[in-house]
Design an enzyme around this catalytic site. Structure first.
Site, PDB file in Angstrom:
ATOM      1  N   GLY A  12       0.713  -1.331   0.089  1.00 35.76           N
ATOM      2  CA  GLY A  12       0.066  -0.104  -0.057  1.00 35.76           C
ATOM      3  C   GLY A  12       0.788   1.465  -0.068  1.00 35.76           C
ATOM      4  O   GLY A  12       0.384   2.255   0.601  1.00 35.76           O
ATOM      5  N   LEU A  94      -9.368  -7.332 -13.372  1.00 35.59           N
ATOM      6  CA  LEU A  94     -10.861  -6.923 -13.244  1.00 35.59           C
ATOM      7  C   LEU A  94     -11.603  -7.625 -14.202  1.00 35.59           C
ATOM      8  O   LEU A  94     -11.574  -7.915 -15.264  1.00 35.59           O
ATOM      9  CB  LEU A  94     -10.829  -5.151 -13.477  1.00 35.59           C
ATOM     10  CG  LEU A  94     -10.003  -4.555 -12.580  1.00 35.59           C
ATOM     11  CD1 LEU A  94     -10.409  -3.011 -12.851  1.00 35.59           C
ATOM     12  CD2 LEU A  94     -10.093  -4.796 -11.001  1.00 35.59           C
ATOM     13  N   ASN A 108      -4.476   2.803 -13.441  1.00 38.67           N
ATOM     14  CA  ASN A 108      -3.736   1.996 -12.584  1.00 38.67           C
ATOM     15  C   ASN A 108      -2.305   2.640 -12.757  1.00 38.67           C
ATOM     16  O   ASN A 108      -1.905   3.421 -13.779  1.00 38.67           O
ATOM     17  CB  ASN A 108      -3.772   0.612 -13.591  1.00 38.67           C
ATOM     18  CG  ASN A 108      -2.666  -0.590 -13.111  1.00 38.67           C
ATOM     19  OD1 ASN A 108      -2.715  -0.817 -11.768  1.00 38.67           O
ATOM     20  ND2 ASN A 108      -1.947  -0.944 -14.014  1.00 38.67           N
ATOM     21  N   HIS A 110       1.855   1.262 -13.257  1.00 37.55           N
ATOM     22  CA  HIS A 110       2.433   0.300 -13.700  1.00 37.55           C
ATOM     23  C   HIS A 110       3.849   0.786 -13.504  1.00 37.55           C
ATOM     24  O   HIS A 110       4.041   1.657 -13.915  1.00 37.55           O
ATOM     25  CB  HIS A 110       2.330  -0.248 -15.041  1.00 37.55           C
ATOM     26  CG  HIS A 110       3.084  -1.324 -15.391  1.00 37.55           C
ATOM     27  ND1 HIS A 110       2.407  -2.668 -14.953  1.00 37.55           N
ATOM     28  CD2 HIS A 110       3.941  -1.586 -16.377  1.00 37.55           C
ATOM     29  CE1 HIS A 110       3.528  -3.608 -15.293  1.00 37.55           C
ATOM     30  NE2 HIS A 110       4.496  -2.878 -16.334  1.00 37.55           N
ATOM     31  N   ASP A 151      -2.413  -3.746 -18.986  1.00 37.92           N
ATOM     32  CA  ASP A 151      -1.637  -2.710 -18.977  1.00 37.92           C
ATOM     33  C   ASP A 151      -1.652  -2.115 -20.441  1.00 37.92           C
ATOM     34  O   ASP A 151      -0.894  -1.706 -21.055  1.00 37.92           O
ATOM     35  CB  ASP A 151      -0.235  -2.970 -18.568  1.00 37.92           C
ATOM     36  CG  ASP A 151      -0.150  -3.720 -17.318  1.00 37.92           C
ATOM     37  OD1 ASP A 151       0.901  -4.586 -17.096  1.00 37.92           O
ATOM     38  OD2 ASP A 151      -0.785  -3.265 -16.414  1.00 37.92           O
ATOM     39  N   GLN A 179      10.812   7.803  -6.916  1.00 36.05           N
ATOM     40  CA  GLN A 179      10.933   9.131  -7.766  1.00 36.05           C
ATOM     41  C   GLN A 179       9.928   9.192  -8.994  1.00 36.05           C
ATOM     42  O   GLN A 179       9.753  10.274  -9.445  1.00 36.05           O
ATOM     43  CB  GLN A 179      12.226   8.955  -8.557  1.00 36.05           C
ATOM     44  CG  GLN A 179      13.368   8.972  -7.868  1.00 36.05           C
ATOM     45  CD  GLN A 179      14.699   8.832  -8.252  1.00 36.05           C
ATOM     46  OE1 GLN A 179      14.928   8.946  -9.638  1.00 36.05           O
ATOM     47  NE2 GLN A 179      15.914   8.835  -7.445  1.00 36.05           N
ATOM     48  N   GLU A 181       6.437   6.505  -9.262  1.00 34.47           N
ATOM     49  CA  GLU A 181       4.915   6.120  -8.819  1.00 34.47           C
ATOM     50  C   GLU A 181       4.259   7.147  -7.845  1.00 34.47           C
ATOM     51  O   GLU A 181       3.183   7.648  -8.121  1.00 34.47           O
ATOM     52  CB  GLU A 181       5.005   4.669  -8.114  1.00 34.47           C
ATOM     53  CG  GLU A 181       5.284   3.582  -9.228  1.00 34.47           C
ATOM     54  CD  GLU A 181       5.645   2.328  -8.493  1.00 34.47           C
ATOM     55  OE1 GLU A 181       4.519   2.032  -7.838  1.00 34.47           O
ATOM     56  OE2 GLU A 181       6.729   1.742  -8.648  1.00 34.47           O
TER      57      GLU A 181
END
Ligand code: GRF
Length: 200
Positions: A12, A94, A108, A110, A151, A179, A181
């Site tokens: 998380g 999903l 999303n 990635h 993706d 740096q 996400e």
């Protein structure tokens, strides 16, 4: 007020980045209305609890078959009535009917520069192992809309991260998180909340 539901499976840290960005004003006019995990022991659930956010676990093992698990997952999202669903380290494919129902309202994060090192089997450390094995000098992270593929949805935001001599997959993963996400996911949510990125 943009209402978001965040789907998680593990530590998380991306959820935490969103929580922190809302708290310090980098994300405005946004509320996390529910955190949904497919793992009952995901530390992400602890993060949600500490932040006083409604959190539910929908675990595959609690359902007799895939169909009923998927229906429970969709219900857990629907109950929260979010404007936007954020997949933050969520490792469940999903259900098609959920992607259709929330068309262009699911994003999303990635941990690579899509279209490199993405698709089936590319998640978590495996992404960074593949980047190091290929010998690329730059990697990064991508925020994209979720469509029926893996993706494959329209790219929204990307940030590049340099690969350094001697990087291990773990060291690289941490750098990409820190740096890229944890920066581009909150920034994307903030821009959606401000109407700068259109959803739906
Ligand atoms: C990270 O590698 C992230 O890029 C991917 O899932 C992993 C765990 O993320 N989406 P988190 O710490 O659970 O947010």
């Amino acid at each position: 007020m943009l209402k978001i539901a965040v789907c998680v499976s593990g530590g998380g840290t991306n959820l935490q980045a969103i929580i922190d960005a809302i708290a310090d004003g980098r994300i405005k006019n946004t509320e996390i209305v529910r955190v949904i995990s497919n793992k009952k022991d995901a530390y992400a659930l602890e993060r949600a609890a500490k932040a006083g956010i409604d959190a539910v676990a929908v675990a595959r093992g609690d359902y007799p078959d895939k169909e009923s698990f998927q229906d429970a997952l969709i219900s857990a999202v629907d109950e929260a009535a979010p404007d936007l669903v954020v997949l933050a380290g969520f490792l469940v494919v999903l259900p098609e009917k959920m992607v259709a129902k929330y068309n262009r309202r699911i994003i999303n994060i990635h941990p690579s520069l899509i279209p490199s090192f993405c698709g089936d089997g590319f998640y978590g450390l495996r992404v960074h192992e593949a980047a190091l094995a290929r010998g690329v000098k730059v990697t990064g992270a991508t925020v994209h809309f979720v469509d029926e593929g893996t993706d494959t949805g329209p790219i929204i935001k990307q940030k590049a991260v340099e690969i350094l001599e001697g990087d291990t997959p773990e060291v690289l993963q941490k750098r990409v998180m820190e740096q890229a996400e944890w920066k581009i996911l909150p920034a994307t949510i903030n821009e959606i909340a401000a109407g700068k990125i259109k959803i739906g």
